[in-house]
Design a protein around this motif. Structure first.
Motif, PDB file in Angstrom:
ATOM      1  N   ALA A  38      33.698  32.186  36.420  1.00 50.20           N
ATOM      2  CA  ALA A  38      34.937  31.437  36.624  1.00 50.20           C
ATOM      3  C   ALA A  38      35.302  30.604  35.401  1.00 50.20           C
ATOM      4  O   ALA A  38      36.484  30.394  35.120  1.00 50.20           O
ATOM      5  N   ARG A  44      37.931  35.153  33.891  1.00 49.99           N
ATOM      6  CA  ARG A  44      39.256  34.803  34.414  1.00 49.99           C
ATOM      7  C   ARG A  44      40.284  35.882  34.086  1.00 49.99           C
ATOM      8  O   ARG A  44      41.187  36.148  34.877  1.00 49.99           O
ATOM      9  N   ARG A  45      40.130  36.534  32.912  1.00 44.80           N
ATOM     10  CA  ARG A  45      41.064  37.592  32.543  1.00 44.80           C
ATOM     11  C   ARG A  45      40.944  38.782  33.495  1.00 44.80           C
ATOM     12  O   ARG A  45      41.953  39.321  33.960  1.00 44.80           O
ATOM     13  N   ALA A  47      39.805  38.629  36.527  1.00 39.96           N
ATOM     14  CA  ALA A  47      40.280  38.205  37.845  1.00 39.96           C
ATOM     15  C   ALA A  47      41.804  38.235  37.925  1.00 39.96           C
ATOM     16  O   ALA A  47      42.380  38.677  38.930  1.00 39.96           O
ATOM     17  N   ARG A  48      42.481  37.805  36.856  1.00 40.18           N
ATOM     18  CA  ARG A  48      43.952  37.836  36.850  1.00 40.18           C
ATOM     19  C   ARG A  48      44.476  39.264  36.876  1.00 40.18           C
ATOM     20  O   ARG A  48      45.466  39.570  37.554  1.00 40.18           O
ATOM     21  N   LEU A  52      44.435  38.265  41.220  1.00 36.44           N
ATOM     22  CA  LEU A  52      44.098  36.891  41.590  1.00 36.44           C
ATOM     23  C   LEU A  52      45.258  36.209  42.299  1.00 36.44           C
ATOM     24  O   LEU A  52      45.072  35.532  43.316  1.00 36.44           O
ATOM     25  N   LEU A 157      37.874  32.201  44.075  1.00 36.65           N
ATOM     26  CA  LEU A 157      38.867  31.226  43.623  1.00 36.65           C
ATOM     27  C   LEU A 157      39.978  31.039  44.657  1.00 36.65           C
ATOM     28  O   LEU A 157      40.487  29.924  44.839  1.00 36.65           O
TER      29      LEU A 157
END
Length: 266
Positions: A38, A44-45, A47-48, A52, A157
């Protein structure tokens, strides 16, 4: 003459405790891995890029209105009971402070955490277990993708965001209802009301409150998802994994609430 060595009597009794400790260690390890993902840019990339935003809307959207309305109705009932009872005993000056302490500091964050667990993170944990059992994790690994960052992190998240959103919105609605119940729709009592709320939310209490809400949201999002990853990907272990997740979540939530109470009142 050979004699068999007698079994140590304490090992059998220690085995459940060792298994319990090992299970918690695996939970902490997997949780730390998810935390690193996270915080990392690559995690995060991924996940996006794998939905996300859709998971955020899906986790919080369907239950936001219902939970806010239910919280508002229950809060209004409790507020009226507290105000009327305090007035009858000549303790009106303490009514609003009691309402803020009981509802905003204690009950609403706990209700948001439990509601988020039942309606968001537990169903998402079941989805993760189903995807893992169907081989989606292995398929993503063959494509060079991390299944934790692709499938688990967006749901984690989203669960955290849902609990924080529910708690924040419901606390604001309750504070507004408390003011309207005590002072009406005018602004004549706004200064006195803000002093009362400020007296409750001292710097230390505010820090403990924010930390408690964040920890409750993290526990609700983290424990169910990580528990299903801890167990073997088999249909037979699904029910036991869900039960283990519920028990662990209950213990962690209880520990967080107890620590917050100790920090606020002792």
């Amino acid at each position: 003459m050979n004699r068999s060595r007698p079994a140590l009597p304490g090992l059998g009794a220690l085995r459940p405790a060792l298994q319990w400790a090992a299970g918690w260690w695996q939970i902490l390890h997997l949780g730390a891995v998810m935390g690193v993902l996270a915080l990392s840019a690559s995690g995060r990339r991924q996940a996006r890029h794998t939905g996300l935003a859709a998971q955020l809307v899906r986790a919080s959207g369907p239950m936001l209105l219902g939970f806010t309305l239910a919280t508002a109705v229950l809060s209004l009932v409790i507020i009226r009971i507290v105000i009327v009872t305090a007035h009858s005993y000549g303790l009106s000056q303490y009514a609003l402070e009691m309402v803020v302490r009981v509802l905003v500091l204690e009950l609403i964050p706990l209700a948001a955490a439990l509601f988020g667990a039942l309606n968001a993170t537990l169903p998402m944990a079941d989805e993760v277990a189903t995807l893992r059992r169907r081989g989606q994790f292995a398929a993503l690994q063959q494509q060079g993708l991390d299944p934790l960052a692709t499938l688990v992190l967006p749901r984690l998240l989203a669960g955290l965001f849902a609990v924080l959103l529910l708690a924040a919105l419901s606390c604001v609605v309750t504070l507004v209802l408390a003011y309207v119940s005590a002072h009406g729709f005018g602004l004549g009592g706004f200064e006195r009301y803000t002093r009362t709320v400020g007296r409750v939310f001292s710097p230390s209490v505010t820090l403990i409150f924010c930390g408690k809400v964040f920890l409750l949201g993290s526990a609700v999002a983290w424990i169910p998802l990580v528990t299903v990853l801890q167990n073997p990907a088999s249909r037979r272990s699904r029910a036991s994994a869900e039960l283990q997740g519920l028990v662990r979540l209950f213990l962690v939530v209880l520990a967080i609430e107890a620590a917050a109470l100790v920090g606020n009142y002792y």
